[in-house]
Structures are given as structure tokens and as C-alpha cells.
Motif scaffolding. Structure first.
Motif, mmCIF file in Angstrom:
data_model
loop_
_atom_site.group_PDB
_atom_site.id
_atom_site.type_symbol
_atom_site.label_atom_id
_atom_site.label_comp_id
_atom_site.label_asym_id
_atom_site.label_seq_id
_atom_site.Cartn_x
_atom_site.Cartn_y
_atom_site.Cartn_z
ATOM 1 N N ARG A 118 43.088 37.997 24.669
ATOM 2 C CA ARG A 118 42.401 36.754 25.035
ATOM 3 C C ARG A 118 42.696 36.394 26.489
ATOM 4 O O ARG A 118 41.801 35.974 27.229
ATOM 5 N N ALA A 119 43.956 36.559 26.870
ATOM 6 C CA ALA A 119 44.340 36.262 28.254
ATOM 7 C C ALA A 119 43.640 37.200 29.230
ATOM 8 O O ALA A 119 43.177 36.779 30.299
ATOM 9 N N GLN A 120 43.554 38.478 28.872
ATOM 10 C CA GLN A 120 42.883 39.472 29.705
ATOM 11 C C GLN A 120 41.418 39.094 29.920
ATOM 12 O O GLN A 120 40.894 39.175 31.042
ATOM 13 N N ILE A 121 40.772 38.674 28.852
ATOM 14 C CA ILE A 121 39.359 38.300 28.927
ATOM 15 C C ILE A 121 39.182 37.015 29.735
ATOM 16 O O ILE A 121 38.286 36.906 30.582
ATOM 17 N N ALA A 122 40.061 36.043 29.484
ATOM 18 C CA ALA A 122 39.970 34.772 30.211
ATOM 19 C C ALA A 122 40.212 34.973 31.706
ATOM 20 O O ALA A 122 39.540 34.355 32.541
ATOM 21 N N ASP A 123 41.138 35.837 32.041
ATOM 22 C CA ASP A 123 41.408 36.104 33.453
ATOM 23 C C ASP A 123 40.194 36.751 34.128
ATOM 24 O O ASP A 123 39.943 36.534 35.322
ATOM 25 N N ALA A 124 39.458 37.539 33.371
ATOM 26 C CA ALA A 124 38.232 38.133 33.919
ATOM 27 C C ALA A 124 37.207 37.041 34.217
ATOM 28 O O ALA A 124 36.506 37.090 35.237
ATOM 29 N N VAL A 125 37.122 36.053 33.334
ATOM 30 C CA VAL A 125 36.221 34.914 33.568
ATOM 31 C C VAL A 125 36.604 34.212 34.870
ATOM 32 O O VAL A 125 35.742 33.881 35.688
ATOM 33 N N MET A 181 28.715 37.340 28.698
ATOM 34 C CA MET A 181 29.548 38.199 27.866
ATOM 35 C C MET A 181 29.619 39.612 28.471
ATOM 36 O O MET A 181 30.679 40.236 28.492
ATOM 37 N N ARG A 182 28.509 40.069 28.994
ATOM 38 C CA ARG A 182 28.456 41.421 29.549
ATOM 39 C C ARG A 182 29.247 41.516 30.853
ATOM 40 O O ARG A 182 29.996 42.480 31.067
ATOM 41 N N SER A 183 29.091 40.524 31.726
ATOM 42 C CA SER A 183 29.810 40.577 33.005
ATOM 43 C C SER A 183 31.310 40.445 32.793
ATOM 44 O O SER A 183 32.102 41.092 33.485
ATOM 45 N N VAL A 184 31.695 39.633 31.819
ATOM 46 C CA VAL A 184 33.120 39.465 31.521
ATOM 47 C C VAL A 184 33.702 40.752 30.947
ATOM 48 O O VAL A 184 34.809 41.166 31.312
ATOM 49 N N ALA A 185 32.967 41.383 30.065
ATOM 50 C CA ALA A 185 33.425 42.640 29.472
ATOM 51 C C ALA A 185 33.628 43.693 30.561
ATOM 52 O O ALA A 185 34.641 44.405 30.583
ATOM 53 N N ALA A 186 32.676 43.778 31.480
ATOM 54 C CA ALA A 186 32.784 44.759 32.560
ATOM 55 C C ALA A 186 33.979 44.457 33.463
ATOM 56 O O ALA A 186 34.727 45.360 33.845
ATOM 57 N N GLU A 187 34.176 43.200 33.778
ATOM 58 C CA GLU A 187 35.291 42.804 34.653
ATOM 59 C C GLU A 187 36.638 43.042 33.977
ATOM 60 O O GLU A 187 37.607 43.454 34.629
ATOM 61 N N ALA A 188 36.697 42.815 32.671
ATOM 62 C CA ALA A 188 37.947 42.986 31.929
ATOM 63 C C ALA A 188 38.194 44.438 31.543
ATOM 64 O O ALA A 188 39.297 44.784 31.114
ATOM 65 N N THR A 242 39.062 29.503 28.438
ATOM 66 C CA THR A 242 39.450 29.827 29.814
ATOM 67 C C THR A 242 39.859 28.577 30.576
ATOM 68 O O THR A 242 40.860 28.579 31.304
ATOM 69 N N LEU A 243 39.096 27.500 30.411
ATOM 70 C CA LEU A 243 39.420 26.258 31.101
ATOM 71 C C LEU A 243 40.762 25.712 30.616
ATOM 72 O O LEU A 243 41.573 25.234 31.419
ATOM 73 N N THR A 244 41.003 25.798 29.318
ATOM 74 C CA THR A 244 42.276 25.338 28.766
ATOM 75 C C THR A 244 43.433 26.157 29.307
ATOM 76 O O THR A 244 44.480 25.621 29.684
ATOM 77 N N ARG A 245 43.243 27.474 29.373
ATOM 78 C CA ARG A 245 44.282 28.361 29.898
ATOM 79 C C ARG A 245 44.576 28.051 31.363
ATOM 80 O O ARG A 245 45.744 27.975 31.780
ATOM 81 N N LEU A 246 43.533 27.826 32.143
ATOM 82 C CA LEU A 246 43.719 27.522 33.548
ATOM 83 C C LEU A 246 44.412 26.174 33.719
ATOM 84 O O LEU A 246 45.291 26.010 34.572
#
Length: 201
Positions: A11-18, A32-39, A60-64
Motif C-alpha cells: 500500500r505504501a509503495q502504491i501511495a508513494d507512486a501516487v 490506476m494505470r499510471s500509478v501501476a506503471a510508476e509503482a 495517499t492523502l492520509t499517509r502524506l
């Protein structure tokens, strides 16, 4: 337990990509596609953890926000073992400005999210409203403590002053992002108004 830790890491890996996407090309570029590619993961994996884009953005906003809260704790701690109300207020207002990469991303993401939430009920989650209210209450308590200590005029309305400081901080942050003024100039404006409310001896 190991599986839970792996899920948290994913989850952290994906959120960091966002955050990387939003920080470089804007929140509108987050899919979803751009995040997957970035992560570096599959779209299916992103959807496994976040069924909707709204869930992904909220997480992601909560994590940040948690990262920024930790930064704030460090900034307050740097003021000493017994920070004054002024120290706390100054730390909050300073941390709210986009002065480095992480705070810039936070300001960009938060502002863009707020604009989207105005017209999208799915994004207008309660935690998004609760966090600013909690920050306002924190600063009101600090200003009232300053009044009790004689460091702020008793005739001033702590709530109204707090609302003004937070609104000014948000506006200054946007002006820094737009290049209207420098970080140094924005801090000078904040300190000017803070000195007006709680003069230094």
C-alpha cells in the motif's frame, strides 16, 4: 504477521507512486494505470488494494498527512523541551508552507484534492474535513494559552485570529507554488502577523 507487513508495504509503495505522479504532473494525471506503471506493479494489484481511485487518493492523502504530522512534531521538538504556544503556532504555520519537495507535494495534492472534493461527493470524506478542524482547534488552544500566560492580548479573539492565520498560511503557500513570492518572503509575512498577535520581548 509477515503477510500484514507485506500488505502495508505494498500500500505504501502504491501511495508513494501516487505522490510522485501528483508532485510532478498533477493530480489529474493519477489513474490506476499510471500509478501501476510508476509503482512497477500490475493494474490488477493496484485494484486489489484500492478498489476505486477515490480510495487510493484518500489513503495517499492520509499517509502524506501522517508524514507531515511527524515533520511537525520534529519541528516543535527542535524548539526545546518546553515549547511555548508561540513556538507551536510558528512551527505549524511554517510547516504548512511548501518549503521543500515533500511539503510542496503535500500542498499541491491537498489543494487539488480540495478542489475536486467540492464537486465530487465521493472525495469529500469526513477525515478530509476533520483534519483541518483539528488543526484549527490546536492553534486556538495555543493562542488561548498565550493569553493566559500574558503573551497575547486578552481582547483578541483566539478563534478569529486562528482562522485568519491558517487562511493566510494557505494563501501564502499557493503564492509560493505559483512563484508570486519566495519562501523567504512568505515566512516574513507569517512572522509579521505572528509578531502582531504575540509580540516577542
Amino acid at each position: 504477521m509477515p503477510k500484514l507487513a507485506d500488505h502495508d508495504a505494498r500500500r505504501a509503495q502504491i501511495a508513494d507512486a501516487v505522490l510522485r505522479i501528483a508532485g510532478s504532473t498533477g493530480l489529474h494525471s493519477v489513474t490506476m494505470r499510471s500509478v501501476a506503471a510508476e509503482a512497477g506493479v500490475s493494474v490488477r494489484l493496484v485494484q486489489y488494494y484500492f478498489e476505486t481511485k477515490e480510495q487510493l487518493l484518500q489513503f495517499t492523502l492520509t499517509r502524506l498527512a501522517q508524514h507531515m504530522a511527524e515533520r511537525l512534531r520534529v519541528r516543535v521538538a527542535a524548539a526545546g523541551e518546553a515549547p511555548t504556544p508561540r513556538d507551536v503556532v510558528n512551527a505549524v504555520l511554517t510547516e504548512a508552507l511548501p518549503t521543500d519537495a515533500e511539503s510542496r507535494t503535500f500542498h499541491l495534492l491537498y489543494t487539488a484534492y480540495a478542489v475536486l472534493a467540492v464537486t465530487d461527493a465521493k472525495l469529500a470524506a469526513q477525515p478530509f474535513v476533520d483534519a483541518p478542524n483539528a488543526m484549527e482547534d490546536l492553534l486556538v488552544a495555543q493562542l488561548r494559552a498565550a493569553q493566559q500566560a500574558g503573551d497575547m492580548t486578552a481582547q483578541l479573539d483566539a478563534r478569529v485570529e486562528t482562522v485568519g492565520l491558517l487562511a493566510m498560511s494557505a494563501g501564502l503557500g499557493t503564492s509560493v507554488l505559483l512563484g508570486q513570492r519566495t519562501k523567504r518572503d512568505a515566512l516574513a509575512v507569517l512572522h509579521y502577523h505572528l509578531n502582531r498577535i504575540m509580540p516577542t520581548s
